[in-house]
Scaffold this active site. Structure first.
Site, mmCIF file in Angstrom:
data_model
loop_
_atom_site.group_PDB
_atom_site.id
_atom_site.type_symbol
_atom_site.label_atom_id
_atom_site.label_comp_id
_atom_site.label_asym_id
_atom_site.label_seq_id
_atom_site.Cartn_x
_atom_site.Cartn_y
_atom_site.Cartn_z
ATOM 1 N N ARG A 1 1.175 -1.442 -0.013
ATOM 2 C CA ARG A 1 0.069 0.280 0.188
ATOM 3 C C ARG A 1 0.585 1.351 0.133
ATOM 4 O O ARG A 1 2.389 0.835 0.801
ATOM 5 C CB ARG A 1 -1.111 -0.041 1.533
ATOM 6 C CG ARG A 1 -1.598 -1.054 1.548
ATOM 7 C CD ARG A 1 -2.679 -1.196 2.965
ATOM 8 N NE ARG A 1 -2.691 -2.021 2.992
ATOM 9 C CZ ARG A 1 -4.184 -2.817 3.372
ATOM 10 N NH1 ARG A 1 -5.013 -1.704 2.958
ATOM 11 N NH2 ARG A 1 -4.513 -3.522 3.295
ATOM 12 N N GLY B 1 -8.001 7.490 -1.218
ATOM 13 C CA GLY B 1 -8.464 6.642 -2.506
ATOM 14 C C GLY B 1 -8.076 7.043 -3.196
ATOM 15 O O GLY B 1 -8.316 6.840 -4.188
ATOM 16 N N MET C 1 -4.586 6.826 -4.132
ATOM 17 C CA MET C 1 -3.352 5.438 -4.138
ATOM 18 C C MET C 1 -3.804 4.445 -4.403
ATOM 19 O O MET C 1 -5.028 4.169 -3.858
ATOM 20 C CB MET C 1 -2.530 5.896 -3.300
ATOM 21 C CG MET C 1 -2.296 7.747 -3.248
ATOM 22 S SD MET C 1 -1.061 8.413 -4.126
ATOM 23 C CE MET C 1 0.516 7.972 -3.546
ATOM 24 N N SER D 1 -7.593 50.865 4.738
ATOM 25 C CA SER D 1 -8.066 48.998 5.541
ATOM 26 C C SER D 1 -7.603 48.854 3.747
ATOM 27 O O SER D 1 -8.133 49.165 2.439
ATOM 28 C CB SER D 1 -9.684 49.250 5.032
ATOM 29 O OG SER D 1 -10.047 48.112 5.403
#
Ligand SMILES: [Mg+2]
Length: 914
Positions: A98, A107, A109, A799
């Site tokens: 794995r 989900g 690899m 601002s």
């Protein structure tokens, strides 16, 4: 890579070379397997090949020297611990392979199970397990997975062959396919593999393991992985580790199973073990969502099915492990486990993904339990996820009404909270096209049998996701929660049509484009469009329709937010243009208004004609006459806002947009203005043409308007100060801050300030009570940042208007970016969308320059930001570092900004509170 660098680390079966702090090298999965082994948990033995080896492989296109020998010796070590041999016909060792990157990429690899099986070893497995059918089924699965992941054959042909075999054998479920049919299927699978890959499935176990290892390395650069990293802004240069581990089987009979357990509920945060398992099943079955799993804890809606009832001893053992792991990590864990012949194995543990609601409740509960302190609790909740808590739901009674009207289609699993209504799309491409294909804002519900990583784009485009199969940990559920989207899975009554244009639920057929509504909080699925209503938090705070005592979620939210307010340095204001919006923002914690846009006050049906008259006027007296009509309306608007913001500052920006935005285009509107002004429609048309600009964004707008037509700003200033005085006389505490937009030079602000002071003196001098007011400027033109010193001399505050500043720094017109910006981001020409999260090296550099220069000249200068970046957590952290006094964002992002500002302050302190 030098020869001295270690390439392989062992874990399980009593060994542990690594630990949880080695994620960069071992990946999250590898590091946690090592840590679990160190804790004495039953982890099947295996080893991890480091991420460095992966990167080396990708750089060179081949594995580094010496790796083959190291893998061989690591395999020998597993053989010893398992008392089995790889490739042995009598006692065959089987392993899984794995991937495992630094961060979890669900989900994305590739995984290959049952490596080591061939025509010989399958006999040994059959003998050892006493179950020939099982052994053949493992072999079949290996060929399919290996074919797909390593040989790139896809899976479709195998599935077709399996369906055919099941049909011929007269069975419904995979596990009932008889031995002879499986034998024939294995022959058929090998033919499929050879035909589509052009080479045979390798019988040699050593060749199998190498193929799998290299496939994992390559999958780091696969399209699905790259897409996932793009969406989640993960870097490409991490690489993935490879975990090779002895197989244990959850599908050897009824005393076997496999599942996923959370130490607390990932949906609601409720305390206690939570999760699902599938009896007599193999690892990937749960995640793939092929069968709908059973609960771990006793459950009233599924009596007799839970792990607690069917395997009480295993349940107790698992509960013990869960407690050990949660205490050890001091964090909610997501644990994968397998039961082989009545024996429990823990295969993986990681930080459990959760909804925003669960994140808040778990962080507060763990602080109460003494597991963490409040500063940690603040850092544990992803600020952006607070949006989940404010998400919509359907009105109460919706289910009953839908049931009565026959619109309730049924109930699936409530996998992602929130309610969504939209047009049904049955493929990811259709969802994407319907939502984005030139029809922005078309709500879409993506309806699938189950989702796979190929569906990501469609899932991202959809408002909600509905699947026929899968559990709470299926791909659809995990991804939807990650995206904060409503999601219902395991809706068994749903059958998606093969044409991809329709679906069936019982007798009902639903066509593409028909409205569906899903409730991800309850799992309900309904026909038709349903209006949504606000969350518990919104009900308590904004609508005031729910008492605080009636909502445990609200109380935990309030606790967390009070910690956040105690930890942050920066103030949080809102961008609000109306009294009701201002009131909402205040209830969500705004400490003032950072941006009140006055142009909205010009658009009302009752005033647009007067506004047009003003703009189209030929001479000053005519313009003043029109403005006189606008004055009382604006005064009323400001009065309402001052009342709503009693005791707090209100920054009012004078008229900003280019005049053409107000001009009449249709003949009816032109006639109306002409009649008002007593001129012909033709005259109006000519004046409209005269005012046309080829690039209005860079044209006659902002303070350029105020300086060339001072009567416009004068009327606005008069309205502001008269309203302030009126409010103050009612006993309201007012703090007006007049903001001039688009200033680029010192001379502009010098003149605007003089105009403001003159009006204030005219209205306010000698009046009681005294009104404390400020005059300042938006900083949104690059020149204003560079020459901030000349502007700061005449401004009391700055601002940053980061939207315009980003447009002008990059030279992108925001409305015209749709044809290149998505490509730029997909191809990594830009790391992310600079309009969503501030570009720190470019635009951010201008911000810090303006802060330094401005404060050098005027040490008392108050500085904030009022672009939507003020509600983006990464940008908020940047603004904290840059030394800003406050951020301002839209009302519903105020809680996010409060938490993000607290997190920024805590990070700046390096974990050490004052
Ligand atoms: Mg602007």
């Amino acid at each position: 890579m030098t020869g001295a660098t270690r390439m392989i680390y062992h874990f399980g079966g009593g060994e542990a070379d690594g630990n949880k702090d080695m994620k960069d090298l071992l990946g999250g999965k590898g590091a946690n397997l090592a840590e679990m082994s160190g804790l004495g948990l039953p982890v099947p033995p295996g080893f991890t090949i480091t991420t460095e080896v992966c990167l080396e492989y990708l750089r060179k296109g081949g594995h580094p020297e010496g790796l083959r020998e190291e893998v061989a010796s690591a395999m020998a070590s597993i053989e010893k611990r398992m008392e089995q041999r790889f490739g042995d016909a009598r006692r065959p060792l089987l392993v899984s392979c794995r991937s495992g990157a630094r961060a979890s990429m669900p989900g994305m690899m590739d995984t290959v199970l049952n490596i080591g099986l061939n025509d010989e070893t399958v006999k040994g497995l059959a003998a050892a397990s006493g179950d020939e059918r099982f052994a053949l089924d493992c072999y079949r699965r290996l060929i399919e997975m290996y074919g797909d992941v390593v040989m790139r054959t896809g899976r479709e042909e195998y599935h077709r062959a399996l369906e055919k075999a099941k049909h011929e054998a007269g069975v419904e479920e995979d596990r009932h396919v008889p031995v002879q049919a499986l034998q024939a299927l294995i022959v058929r699978y090998k033919e499929i593999a050879k035909a589509s890959a052009g080479r045979a499935f390798p019988e040699d176990p050593k060749e199998q393991i190498w193929g799998a290892i290299e496939a994992v390395f390559r999958s780091w650069n696969g399209a699905r992985a790259r897409e996932y990293r793009r969406i989640h802004s993960l870097p490409d240069d991490w690489g993935t580790a490879v975990n090779v581990q002895a197989m244990v089987f959850g599908n050897l009979g009824d005393d076997c199973g496999t599942g996923v357990a959370f130490t607390r509920s990932p949906a609601t945060g409720e305390t206690g073990l939570y999760g699902e398992f599938l009896p007599n099943a193999q690892g990937e079955d749960v995640v793939a969502g092929i069968r709908t799993p059973q609960p771990i804890r006793r459950n009233a809606s599924a009596p007799g099915l839970s792990l607690e009832e069917t395997m009480p001893a295993i349940y107790k053992e698992l509960s013990g492990f869960a407690e050990t792991l949660e205490k050890h990590y001091r964090e909610m864990q997501d644990i994968e486990f397998t039961i082989q012949k009545g024996r429990l194995f823990t295969l993986q543990t990681r930080r459990g993904a959760r909804t925003g609601q669960a994140a808040v409740r778990i962080a507060v509960a763990m602080t109460r339990e003494g597991l963490i302190v409040s500063d940690e609790a603040l850092l544990r909740v992803e600020a952006a996820r607070l949006a989940d808590l404010l998400a919509d739901s359907f009105p109460e009674g919706t289910r009953v009404t839908a049931q009565r009207d026959g619109r309730l289609l049924g109930n699936g699993l409530n996998a992602g909270p929130g309610a969504a209504s939209g047009k049904a799309a049955f493929t990811a491409d259709a969802a994407y096209a319907m939502a984005r294909g030139g029809h922005d804002n078309v709500p879409v519900i993506l309806v699938r049998g189950e989702t796979s990583p190929e569906d990501i784009k469609g899932m991202e485009a959809a408002r909600g996701i509905l699947t026929a199969r899968g559990g709470m940990t299926s791909h659809a559920a995990v991804v939807a929660r990650g995206m904060g989207k409503p999601c219902v899975v395991g809706f068994g009554a749903l059958v998606v049509g093969e044409d991809g244009r329709s679906c069936r639920v019982g007798e009902r057929t639903i066509l593409e484009g028909e409205f569906l509504s899903i409730d991800g909080t309850t799992g309900d699925v309904m026909l038709g469009e349903i209006a949504t209503t606000s969350s518990e938090i919104v009900k308590v705070l904004v609508d005031r329709s729910l008492k605080p005592e009636a909502s445990a979620l609200y109380r935990d939210y309030e606790t967390l937010m009070s910690w956040a307010d105690g930890a942050r340095r920066m103030k949080v204001r809102s961008n609000s243009d109306t009294p009701s919006d201002a009131a909402t923002a205040r209830r969500l914690g705004a400490e003032g208004i950072g941006l009140c846009r006055t142009e909205h006050m010009f658009f009302g049906a009752d005033r647009i004609v007067a506004v047009r008259e003003m703009i189209l006027a030929d001479a000053k007296p005519q313009r003043q006459k029109a403005l006189a009509k606008i004055l009382p309306m604006q005064r009323e608007d400001f009065l309402g806002i001052f009342r709503a913001m009693d005791g707090l500052p209100v920054t009012i920006r004078l008229l900003d947009p280019p005049l053409h935005e107000f001009l009449p285009r249709e003949s009816a509107a032109i006639d109306e203005v002409a009649a008002q002004m007593g001129v012909t429609a033709r005259t109006v048309r000519e004046r409209v043409e005269r005012l046309a600009e080829s690039n209005p964004m860079l044209g006659h707008r902002g303070c350029r308007l105020g300086l060339t037509h001072p009567e416009i700003y004068e009327v606005q200033l008069q309205a502001v100060f008269e309203a302030a005085l009126a409010a103050a006389r009612e006993g309201v505490q007012v703090y007006p801050e007049v903001m001039h937009p688009l200033v680029g030079t010192g001379e502009e602000i010098r003149r605007l300030r003089a105009m403001t002071v003159a009006m204030a003196e005219r209205i306010l001098s000698d009046q009681k009570p005294a009104i404390p007011w400020l005059v300042g400027t938006m900083i949104e033109v690059p020149r204003a940042c560079i020459a901030a010193a000349e502007i700061a001399a005449d401004a009391q505050f700055f601002s940053f208007g980061t939207n315009d500043l980003t447009q002008m720094t990059y030279g992108y017109s925001r409305d015209d970016t749709r044809n290149f910006l998505p490509v730029y981001i997909a191809e990594r020409i830009l790391p992310s969308d600079p309009f969503a999260s501030i570009d720190q090296p470019g635009v951010g550099r201008l911000v810090t320059m303006a802060v330094e220069e401005g404060r050098r000249v005027n040490p008392k200068l108050k500085i904030g930001v009022c672009g939507e970046h003020g509600g983006d957590p990464a940008s908020v952290e940047f603004f904290d570092r840059a030394g800003l006094d406050y951020v301002s964002c839209s009302a519903y992002r105020v809680p996010i900004a409060r938490l993000a500002a607290a997190q920024a302050a805590l990070k700046a302190l390096g974990g050490k509170r004052r």
